[in-house]
Design a protein around this motif. Structure first.
Motif, short mmCIF file in Angstrom:
data_model
loop_
_atom_site.label_atom_id
_atom_site.label_comp_id
_atom_site.label_asym_id
_atom_site.label_seq_id
_atom_site.Cartn_x
_atom_site.Cartn_y
_atom_site.Cartn_z
N ASP A 124 0.87 -1.18 0.00
CA ASP A 124 0.00 0.00 0.00
C ASP A 124 0.90 1.22 0.00
OD1 ASP A 124 -2.42 1.40 0.02
OD2 ASP A 124 -2.34 1.66 2.19
N SER A 306 -8.74 -4.49 5.90
CA SER A 306 -8.79 -4.56 4.44
C SER A 306 -7.43 -4.33 3.80
CB SER A 306 -9.79 -3.54 3.89
OG SER A 306 -9.31 -2.22 4.05
N GLU A 309 -7.57 -1.17 1.68
CA GLU A 309 -8.52 -1.10 0.58
C GLU A 309 -9.69 -0.16 0.89
OE1 GLU A 309 -8.22 -2.54 -2.54
OE2 GLU A 309 -6.21 -2.92 -1.79
#
Length: 342
Positions: A124, A306, A309
């Motif tokens: 990420d 997540s 996300e």
């Protein structure tokens, strides 16, 4: 046991189970090598735009320009022997429009098949301007691996990408060898270029590499623990980029981060993000509404579970200031909301 300790135990247990079951989202990296002087590079221009339209924010594409106004490096991560060229995950030589085969637009199926392959790491990335003047960008990358590794040889790379670049003069004028080439007149993607002139002016170029880190030293440890998050930071100073003049519109920039094998720079997984405006950090204001309450705790748990996300203000979420957003931050936020009852 006090109420906060019970909540902390429940959340920690849930995080442990979720981490074990988590499968990283695979976003394949495709890198195109092109130049405005290259008449066959129309295939790359068309193929990259097709992938942008098809995959949206999951499209992780980089255009390396050569010998034109947008060139910033010739130190390529791949062995480029001609133009156009493209490499998928820095491992597979591939045509930027045909893909592995000879069907126009076949690159889409190849990208979909590559994305379906499970990978060993998730990644990420977030980025923000360091001030209202927008002269530098702070990038934070978090990654995790699905298994333990000893003597690991991985690293993080980040790239700064510009969209909608344009200009005048020979360095911006695109050569077009498909002009008048009637064999391609019925091709869904190349057909329009048959009807364009041999030199096309006024084009706007996307996915252009304007800044890069290379493999960041010590960005990942040599001993990897499964599902543990690792964080690294990098700063792009616009004045120190290879060609600062390519930053035509600061709103048209985004950042790509890649987990790579350190020894050969082949890509394992990638992600991208846009650049957030400079804002004062409010610890705990995860949903970025100016308040810190139980809604922020729920949003933070959603973000962590997540693997990034779901949306969250990452700077506000890092309550312990260690550069990563983890279960420790959620525990600290919940404990603060409950008044520190232990």
């Amino acid at each position: 046991m006090k109420k906060s300790k019970l909540l902390i135990s429940l959340v920690a247990g849930l995080m442990s189970l979720t981490a074990i079951a988590n499968t990283p989202v695979h976003r394949p990296l495709i890198e195109e090598y092109t130049g405005t002087w290259c008449g066959w590079c129309i295939r790359g221009l068309v193929g990259m735009e097709l992938m942008r339209e098809t995959f949206g924010d999951d499209f992780i594409g980089v255009a390396y320009h050569n010998g034109d106004a947008m060139q910033v490096t010739t130190n390529y991560p791949n062995n480029v022997t001609g133009f156009p060229s493209a490499f998928l995950e820095r491992n597979y030589s591939i045509d930027p429009l045909y893909g592995f085969g000879n069907v126009s637009g076949g690159i889409i199926n190849d990208m979909e098949e590559m994305a379906a392959i499970e990978v060993i790491a998730g990644i990420d990335v977030t980025a923000k301007w360091t001030s209202d003047a927008k002269t530098a960008i702070d990038v934070n990358v978090t990654s995790y691996f699905t298994s333990d590794y000893n003597n690991a040889n991985y690293a993080i790379e980040v790239m700064l990408i510009a969209d909608d670049l344009y200009g005048t003069g020979s360095g911006w004028n695109q050569s077009n060898y498909y002009s008048g080439y009637t064999e391609y007149a019925k091709d869904d993607y190349l057909g329009p270029w048959v009807r364009k002139p041999a030199t096309v002016t006024g084009l706007h170029f996307n996915d252009v590499l304007v800044g890069f880190s290379g493999a960041i030293a010590n960005s990942l440890p040599t001993t990897i623990v499964a599902n543990e998050e690792y964080s690294t930071n990098y700063t792009f100073e616009l004045s120190r980029l290879p060609k600062p003049a390519l930053i035509q519109n600061k709103d048209n920039l985004h950042v790509i981060a890649v987990v790579v094998y350190k020894n050969n720079r082949k890509a394992i997984n990638a992600n991208r993000c846009y650049i957030s405006d400079f804002a004062q950090v409010i610890p705990g204001d995860v949903d970025d509404n100016g308040l810190v309450n139980i809604d922020d705790a729920a949003a933070l748990l959603d973000y962590i579970l997540s693997r990034g996300e779901t949306p969250a203000n990452v700077a506000n979420s890092d309550l312990n200031g260690d550069g990563a957003v983890t279960i420790e931050d959620a525990i600290l936020l919940m404990d603060n909301l409950l008044g520190g009852n232990r």
